[in-house]
Scaffold this motif. Sequence first.
Motif, PDB file in Angstrom:
ATOM      1  N   ASP A 255       0.895  -1.174   0.000  1.00 48.55           N
ATOM      2  CA  ASP A 255       0.000   0.000   0.000  1.00 48.55           C
ATOM      3  C   ASP A 255       0.925   1.214   0.000  1.00 48.55           C
ATOM      4  O   ASP A 255       1.494   1.560   1.038  1.00 48.55           O
ATOM      5  CB  ASP A 255      -0.885  -0.067   1.258  1.00 48.55           C
ATOM      6  N   HIS A 336      -2.318   1.932   9.377  1.00 42.83           N
ATOM      7  CA  HIS A 336      -3.113   0.742   9.722  1.00 42.83           C
ATOM      8  C   HIS A 336      -2.263  -0.500   9.584  1.00 42.83           C
ATOM      9  O   HIS A 336      -1.163  -0.458   9.022  1.00 42.83           O
ATOM     10  CB  HIS A 336      -4.322   0.668   8.772  1.00 42.83           C
ATOM     11  N   THR A 379       1.317   0.628   7.911  1.00 39.87           N
ATOM     12  CA  THR A 379       1.622   1.727   7.008  1.00 39.87           C
ATOM     13  C   THR A 379       1.880   2.988   7.828  1.00 39.87           C
ATOM     14  O   THR A 379       1.368   3.129   8.944  1.00 39.87           O
ATOM     15  CB  THR A 379       0.477   2.019   6.020  1.00 39.87           C
ATOM     16  N   GLU A 381       1.469   6.954   6.796  1.00 40.99           N
ATOM     17  CA  GLU A 381       0.973   7.725   5.652  1.00 40.99           C
ATOM     18  C   GLU A 381       0.458   9.115   6.029  1.00 40.99           C
ATOM     19  O   GLU A 381      -0.733   9.387   5.934  1.00 40.99           O
ATOM     20  CB  GLU A 381      -0.120   6.949   4.910  1.00 40.99           C
ATOM     21  N   GLU A 420       3.323   7.456   1.667  1.00 41.82           N
ATOM     22  CA  GLU A 420       2.958   6.260   2.437  1.00 41.82           C
ATOM     23  C   GLU A 420       3.941   5.127   2.183  1.00 41.82           C
ATOM     24  O   GLU A 420       4.159   4.721   1.044  1.00 41.82           O
ATOM     25  CB  GLU A 420       1.553   5.803   2.023  1.00 41.82           C
TER      26      GLU A 420
HETATM   27 MN    MN Z   1      -2.811   2.868   3.710  1.00 40.54          MN
END
Ligand code: MN
Length: 444
Positions: A255, A336, A379, A381, A420
């Motif tokens: 991600d 997350h 992550t 971000e 991110e």
């Molecule tokens: Mn993310």
Amino acid sequence: MPNRAPSDALFTAHIARLGQIFTHSLTAAGFDSVVIGAGFQHYRFLDDQTYPFAANPHFLWWAPIDNAPGSFLCIRPDARPSLWFHQPEDYWHKPPATPTEAWLAEFDLSILRVPNEARANVPTGAAFIGEPFAGIEEWGFSAINPPALVDRLHWERAVKSPYELECMRIAARRGARAHVAAAAAFHRGASEYGIHLAYLAASGHTEAGLPYPNIIALNEGAAILHYTELQSQTPAERRSFLIDAGAQFRGYACDITRTHAAEPGGRFGSLLAGLEAAEQQLCARVRAGVHYPDIHALAHRLIAEILVNEKIVTCSVQAAVESGLTAVFFPHGIGHLLGLQVHDIGGHQAGPTGGQRPPPAADRYLRLTRTLEAGTVVTIEPGIYFIDLLLAQAQRDGRGRDINWEAVNALRPFGGVRVEDDVLATDGEPENLTRDAFDAFASA
Ligand code: MN
Ligand code: GLY
Ligand code: MN
């Protein structure tokens, strides 16, 4: 670039670890066995077309099979896992091929021509984890998605095995390669849709194979957190480009977000450089024992410093945090859990036996309130956006008094910035899967 699949030994160790987790969790929850359903295809309303199939992550945790709806796994302590593989006789569609990879040796395989054939093999008293289906009450399950079992498994999913981490590194390299292609397409003058096509081609994914829909935004579109409109016209003036796009390997996601400026320097370039530096400071905080909401709190402080330095706000750093002014520009959580789901399950869970620990109202979009453990991938971000809706709210509720509207109006046409990375917590230095992947790509 080495993109070989993880070794068979890593997969064998992963299955052994899952065996331990399930044995312990089944015993604690009072079950002797569990059947895990892959899930089913779903039809559109009044239509014979299906939605893209997404396998149950509990199924994918064991078996890297994402194309066999109607399949099941049966897990019993001290026994090899059974894979009941649904392979219909079908001449309209290509049935999923029986896997030939070495990992299959970990399972006792049987083929189902229709899912209902599995029913006779369900052990007495088995629990079921998955999407309930028509007629399930006749299968004799003692419980369907029992929280006493599922909560334990969700808790455990946060910590990745060495096999899972290797899958995530491969996903990260796949994503980095596609991000480099997307940035090149932007600098060539491609439209959002054109950039999307460049991304897909470089990632090797179909749209349905992406872990989440690509967010590809030029100019003001970058102010919409989950913008997925993909305009096919290139705007007359190209100022900024925000791309939040992932990739996956064996179901494990990356991600990644990057923001690019059409021209170096200027106010927007300075804002982006400030956010990049803050993001790296935040990534460095990821390690075992750290309470993740503390990273979120630090993000607000660092963002306040940027807003003051860039003369976007006129108050002090402390006042910007305390009055909630930073939330006008950074209205989401710092990140997350990441894994088989992009927003991996269990982020608000209070402990292995369940319970919820939601974030406070002021941080309601923070998806992770746990303390990090070694092996957890999260992550990081941070973002700074110029969102008309939130700026208007700030104007109404008084926070607007501390906003330098001249600066905001100059930056609005750029939309915003977000960066991110995916970061592994260890007992020592964090491993930044995303930066490592870009470095590997640059040196290949
Ligand atoms: Mn993310
Ligand atoms: N791509 C969705 C997110 O960053 O959470
Ligand atoms: Mn993202």
